[in-house]
Design a protein around this motif. Structure first.
Motif, PDB file in Angstrom:
ATOM      1  N   GLY A 154       0.788  -1.230   0.000  1.00  0.00           N
ATOM      2  CA  GLY A 154       0.000   0.000   0.000  1.00  0.00           C
ATOM      3  C   GLY A 154       0.817   1.274   0.000  1.00  0.00           C
ATOM      4  N   ARG A 155       2.157   1.169  -0.061  1.00  0.00           N
ATOM      5  CA  ARG A 155       2.997   2.370  -0.082  1.00  0.00           C
ATOM      6  C   ARG A 155       4.082   2.259  -1.146  1.00  0.00           C
ATOM      7  N   VAL A 207      -3.163  -7.211  -8.735  1.00  0.00           N
ATOM      8  CA  VAL A 207      -4.358  -7.312  -7.894  1.00  0.00           C
ATOM      9  C   VAL A 207      -4.895  -5.914  -7.614  1.00  0.00           C
ATOM     10  N   LYS A 208      -6.177  -5.836  -7.281  1.00  0.00           N
ATOM     11  CA  LYS A 208      -6.774  -4.544  -6.982  1.00  0.00           C
ATOM     12  C   LYS A 208      -7.578  -4.625  -5.689  1.00  0.00           C
ATOM     13  N   LEU A 214     -12.500  -3.666   3.684  1.00  0.00           N
ATOM     14  CA  LEU A 214     -11.349  -2.784   3.519  1.00  0.00           C
ATOM     15  C   LEU A 214     -11.869  -1.345   3.540  1.00  0.00           C
ATOM     16  N   ARG A 215     -11.463  -0.568   4.492  1.00  0.00           N
ATOM     17  CA  ARG A 215     -12.019   0.776   4.689  1.00  0.00           C
ATOM     18  C   ARG A 215     -11.534   1.763   3.625  1.00  0.00           C
ATOM     19  N   TYR A 219      -8.295   3.923   1.837  1.00  0.00           N
ATOM     20  CA  TYR A 219      -8.020   3.273   0.555  1.00  0.00           C
ATOM     21  C   TYR A 219      -9.050   3.685  -0.486  1.00  0.00           C
ATOM     22  N   LYS A 220      -8.742   3.388  -1.742  1.00  0.00           N
ATOM     23  CA  LYS A 220      -9.678   3.619  -2.837  1.00  0.00           C
ATOM     24  C   LYS A 220     -10.086   2.278  -3.419  1.00  0.00           C
ATOM     25  N   ASN A 221     -11.263   2.238  -4.005  1.00  0.00           N
ATOM     26  CA  ASN A 221     -11.779   0.982  -4.549  1.00  0.00           C
ATOM     27  C   ASN A 221     -11.207   0.692  -5.939  1.00  0.00           C
ATOM     28  N   ALA A 222     -10.951  -0.576  -6.216  1.00  0.00           N
ATOM     29  CA  ALA A 222     -10.563  -1.064  -7.544  1.00  0.00           C
ATOM     30  C   ALA A 222      -9.312  -0.389  -8.093  1.00  0.00           C
ATOM     31  N   VAL A 223      -8.285  -0.228  -7.248  1.00  0.00           N
ATOM     32  CA  VAL A 223      -7.008   0.336  -7.697  1.00  0.00           C
ATOM     33  C   VAL A 223      -5.891  -0.667  -7.403  1.00  0.00           C
TER      34      VAL A 223
END
Length: 232
Positions: A154-155, A207-208, A214-215, A219-223
């Protein structure tokens, strides 16, 4: 040379002292001062040899290590066939100079090569489309003077106090296949060679995210999911 002389002098003094009965030997203040000075110097001037220390990590998708990091070996990714339901779930970094085993008559042929599956719907935007159906290389790297290695999903950057090694994208097999571990594949991934053939094996898909449990935010959806490998 000086330190060697000190060791000889101290040893000689200590032997002289030990050769006399304590009641018969009366050390002068100058003798004690010399011994104290030499003992102090031996404890402070002679530095013990530094023990080898460091950490290893796998750089997935690359044949070499980052600049300044020692290469232990380079190889290709091995893993379990994507259709198999049992067996190992981890990916292996197999060296290019194996010491091969003996013939085995059983049917448990789990170790196959890894291939990129990076067609448009499954490819992170920063990766090359030409990687699809190519085998995945790997490099095992040794970073000296470090004690910990950390992959942060995530980073793209390390937290303060940590040293950056490489960044990339989280990849795994497809969710409809057998379970595989998540690995951080280098953003500048390359193929093992120029042989492009759809032989399958242990497959690497981008993967997305899927918001809900998952909050989102943060986070953003489908990224795609970035990752970074850091040491300390």
């Amino acid at each position: 040379m000086f330190l060697s002389y000190l060791v000889v002098v101290i040893s000689a003094n200590m032997m002289l002292i030990q050769s006399h009965d304590c009641n018969d030997y009366d050390r002068l203040a100058s003798d004690q001062s010399l011994i104290d000075m030499m003992t102090h110097c031996l404890h402070t001037c002679i530095k013990p040899a530094a023990s080898a220390s460091g950490v290893t990590y796998v750089r997935w998708g690359k044949k070499a290590c980052p600049k300044g990091v020692e290469l232990v070996y380079t190889g290709q990714v091995g893993g379990n066939q994507y259709t198999y339901k049992g067996g190992g779930v981890t990916n292996l970094s197999l060296p290019n100079d194996p010491e091969n085993g003996e013939p085995l008559s059983g049917t448990n042929d789990q170790i196959v090569g890894g291939q990129y599956e990076l067609t448009s719907p499954n490819r992170p935007s920063g990766m090359k489309s030409t990687l699809t159906d190519n085998e995945v290389p790997c490099a095992v790297c040794y970073q000296r003077k470090r004690s910990t290695v950390l992959m942060i999903p995530g980073r793209k950057t390390c937290y303060k106090g940590w040293t950056f090694e490489y960044t990339g994208y989280i990849m795994s097999d497809h969710k409809d296949h057998s379970s595989k571990e998540y690995v951080c594949v280098d953003k500048d991934a390359e193929p093992v060679d120029d042989k492009n053939k759809n032989e399958n094996g242990a497959l690497f898909y981008g993967v997305k995210t899927n918001c809900g449990s998952l909050r989102c935010p943060p986070y953003k959806n489908a990224v795609t999911v970035h990752c970074v490998v850091c040491t300390k």
